[in-house]
Write an enzyme that holds these catalytic residues in place. Structure first.
Site, PDB file in Angstrom:
ATOM      1  N   GLU A   1       1.543   0.267  -4.876  1.00  0.00           N
ATOM      2  CA  GLU A   1       1.054   1.540  -5.408  1.00  0.00           C
ATOM      3  C   GLU A   1       2.214   2.520  -5.496  1.00  0.00           C
ATOM      4  O   GLU A   1       2.822   2.845  -4.472  1.00  0.00           O
ATOM      5  CB  GLU A   1      -0.005   2.129  -4.460  1.00  0.00           C
ATOM      6  CG  GLU A   1      -1.284   1.344  -4.380  1.00  0.00           C
ATOM      7  CD  GLU A   1      -2.277   2.014  -3.437  1.00  0.00           C
ATOM      8  OE1 GLU A   1      -3.392   2.305  -3.862  1.00  0.00           O
ATOM      9  OE2 GLU A   1      -1.931   2.254  -2.260  1.00  0.00           O
TER      10      GLU A   1
ATOM     11  N   ASP B   1       0.840  -1.185   0.000  1.00  0.00           N
ATOM     12  CA  ASP B   1       0.000   0.000   0.000  1.00  0.00           C
ATOM     13  C   ASP B   1       0.886   1.250   0.000  1.00  0.00           C
ATOM     14  O   ASP B   1       1.900   1.300   0.707  1.00  0.00           O
ATOM     15  CB  ASP B   1      -0.860  -0.037   1.271  1.00  0.00           C
ATOM     16  CG  ASP B   1      -1.923   1.030   1.292  1.00  0.00           C
ATOM     17  OD1 ASP B   1      -2.815   0.985   0.442  1.00  0.00           O
ATOM     18  OD2 ASP B   1      -1.850   1.919   2.171  1.00  0.00           O
TER      19      ASP B   1
END
Ligand code: CA
Length: 670
Positions: free
Chosen positions: A363, A334
């Site tokens: 990400e 993340d």
């Protein structure tokens, strides 16, 4: 912005590099070790129960720990079989005394304020020793389906037994069906869909759901204990060993059915900075701070400091622990741009020691780059992809936007008829690895190709919004066609295909673009949509099947990019791939043709290799069966709002033993 990058240097503290922090269990004794270099005293507190809510909460013992000043590690060995004994540390830092669970907790009591000593052998389900990772030779051979544990089975349409709905154990139920039908759900459904991996939204222990009630809903992007499974998904959150065993049962059931498990890991921030075990153990160390202010590139109130030796070590240790102890097959990071690339490469190296095929991607952005606390050139953004291992992937948001437009607004992308960002799609179809069409990846293994994820509107809701349609149950063929076009882009591109669970059956959250704490009736999968949108499910299945049978699509090398010829004439996109060294049973040529306009258009296939002049369409507007639907020579027209997948007829005839080619209808024009 702070640009100082604390690479591999801790100016203040001695550090520790061994792998025995936390409670190391044996039948005879348990040794506790905690790195607390700033502390003047550390006490080990032993409890009979996992929380103050339970009976027998009396303290069993309080023991003085001993500091090794060379390493900053406090330790204590306690004799006897300690399995099931709960513990905390009481740490004196300056004039502040804090009681905290262990940073390296492997098990905890309910709501995770006390750690538990665990004999991990006793948490292994039957057959665990023979359980194997599910791995693919190249990252691009993975097909990822993103699911939240609770969403998977919470609805009664899942057909899962009531006591297992919303839990890890729902994944272990075989042959589940939508009640009163023969339609498969959950594990039974996934076996048929053809995906290779599920990616689970947070399953480490998080803070936003009260485990004593389990009433509220949350995605769980708020870590409390990184190395402990979340308690609210277990049938008994009070006894620390239960959730561990049930988690392993989930992994084993998926593995037994050929499906790998990817964990969504959120090392970039915690539920609370001040109340975290990290801050209580070593104040002002594990988080990026400016004075007393936590930096906030995570957008969640604090950001951790991957560049600090002991947090970097923690991330490496934690990822290895999940891969080894829980047989996790991949990790999705993340807000990976909150981390420095050196840490991510070290994690890759550590996983490579176990198996190079364990997946890694993340990400490539932060929630606020200006408040990140590491220099931009150290952060894991797409711009820095070249500094990362080519086996660390990044979500390709450029292609995503090119396909469907903005994530939450009513703007249009290619599939709804806009040609504004088409070059981003061309780049993405080549795994963001093409110098001609725009490049940030080293090779396609670095590029995650997707149109929807847990964040933002579901693809279906985005399509409805951009088409000004308000009926979430619509079966408007124009909208379904747009969905099919999107799916063709995802599965027929170089790169790693990824989708939100249910994208293939028009999953709707009724326009809720940020459902992280929305009720279950918004988030839970409604399995009856697999009936209503069966045509779409079958289309996805067909594309997945085609992908698995065309090696060039999953070739992650740079050469695959050079063997693909992209054309775009302002209306029609065509990509022609040459599998020049085709083996028996493989197609030599495949082409993907897209038309987003209201008119039919002629197209011509191009390649730097000599092309055959007989072709078959194996996926079109209606179906993606992989079967030859129609034949044509090398000039043809494509229908409005359609995608074609085309293969060379000679290979097809050979693979399918077709001698009489007249059985496949020939069309010059549609
Ligand atoms: Ca929890």
């Amino acid at each position: 912005m702070i640009t100082k990058f604390y690479s591999n240097k801790d100016e203040i503290y001695n550090t520790y590099d061994k792998n025995d922090l936390g409670a190391s269990y044996s039948k005879e004794s348990t040794t506790f070790k905690v790195w607390a270099p700033a502390a003047s005293q550390v006490m080990l507190k032993l409890y009979a129960t996992g929380s103050s809510l339970e009976e027998g909460a009396t303290v069993l013992a309080i023991k003085q720990m001993t500091l090794d000043p060379q390493t900053g590690v406090w330790s204590k060995t306690v004799q006897g079989d300690m399995h099931g004994i709960y513990y905390t540390y009481v740490i004196q830092n300056g004039n502040v005394s804090s009681e905290t669970q262990d940073v390296y907790s492997k098990a905890t009591g309910v709501n995770s304020t006390r750690s538990m000593v665990v004999d991990l052998e006793r948490t292994n389900p039957e057959g665990w020793d023979n359980d194997k990772h599910i791995l693919v030779d190249e990252q691009t051979k993975a097909i990822v389906w993103e699911i939240h544990v609770r969403d998977f089975s919470y609805s009664n349409t899942s057909g899962v037994s009531k006591e297992h709905r919303g839990t890890y154990l729902a994944f272990t139920e075989e042959n589940t069906k939508i009640p009163n039908t023969n339609c498969p759900t959950c594990l039974n459904y996934l076996k048929e869909l053809g995906i290779t991996h599920v990616q689970l939204n947070p399953v480490f222990d998080f803070g936003s759901v009260d485990e004593t009630t389990g009433v509220e809903y949350n995605w769980g992007y708020d870590p409390v204990n990184y190395n402990v499974p979340e308690g609210s998904y277990s049938t008994d959150p009070y006894h620390g060993e239960v959730r561990i065993k049930e988690f392993k049962q989930m992994v084993k059931a998926l593995h037994d059915n050929g499906i790998g498990v990817i964990m969504d890991v959120v090392y970039n921030h915690m539920y609370s900075g001040d109340d975290s075990c990290f801050e209580k153990t070593v104040p002002n160390y594990y988080f990026r701070k400016q004075g007393n202010r936590y930096l906030n590139s995570s957008g969640c109130g604090n950001v951790t400091a991957s560049e600090k030796i002991m947090f970097r070590k923690f991330m490496i240790d934690s990822v290895r622990y999940w891969a080894e102890e829980y047989h996790i097959d991949g990790f999705r990071f993340d807000l990976m741009a909150c981390h420095d690339y050196e840490t991510m490469n070290l994690i890759r190296e550590e996983l490579d020691k176990l198996d190079k095929r364990i997946l890694m991607y993340g990400e490539p952005w932060t929630a606020d780059a200006g408040d990140n606390g590491i220099a931009g050139d150290a952060s894991c953004t797409k711009e820095n992809a070249r500094k990362l291992s080519c086996r660390i992937g990044m979500f390709n948001d450029d292609m995503r936007n090119g396909i469907k437009g903005g994530s939450d607004d009513d703007t249009k992308g290619y599939i709804q008829g806009s040609n504004f960002d088409t070059y981003k799609i061309l780049s993405g179809m080549l795994g963001a690895s093409s110098d001609t069409f725009g490049r940030w990846a080293k090779r396609p293994s670095q590029c995650v190709t997707y149109a929807s994820a847990h964040d933002n509107l579901t693809l279906w809701d985005k399509l409805l919004k951009s088409n000004w349609c308000h009926n979430y149950d619509t079966t408007d063929p124009a909208i379904i066609d747009q969905n099919k076009l999107s799916a063709t882009f995802i599965f027929m591109s170089l790169g790693i295909p990824f989708m939100l669970a249910g994208e293939e059956f028009a999953r709707t959250k009724h326009g809720d673009h940020n459902s992280y704490k929305s009720p279950d009736n918004i988030n839970a999968i409604d399995w009856t949509r697999t009936i209503e949108y069966k045509e779409l499910v079958d289309y996805y299945k067909g594309l997945i099947d085609i992908r698995k049978n065309f090696p060039l699509l999953t070739d992650a090398t740079e050469e695959a990019v050079h063997k693909t010829y992209m054309t775009y004439n302002g209306k029609v996109i065509a990509g022609t791939m040459a599998n020049v060294d085709a083996k028996d049973g493989e197609y030599k040529f495949m082409a993907i043709v897209m038309n987003n306009t209201d008119q039919k258009h002629p197209f011509e296939l191009k390649s730097k290799y000599e092309l055959p002049n007989r072709w078959y369409v194996i996926a079109d507007h209606d179906s993606a069966s992989g079967e030859a639907i129609r034949a044509f020579d090398n000039k043809m027209e494509i229908r409005p709002h359609s995608a074609f997948v085309i293969v060379d007829a000679d290979s097809y005839d050979k693979i399918h033993n077709i001698t009489d080619t007249s059985v496949i209808p020939y069309y010059k024009v549609l």
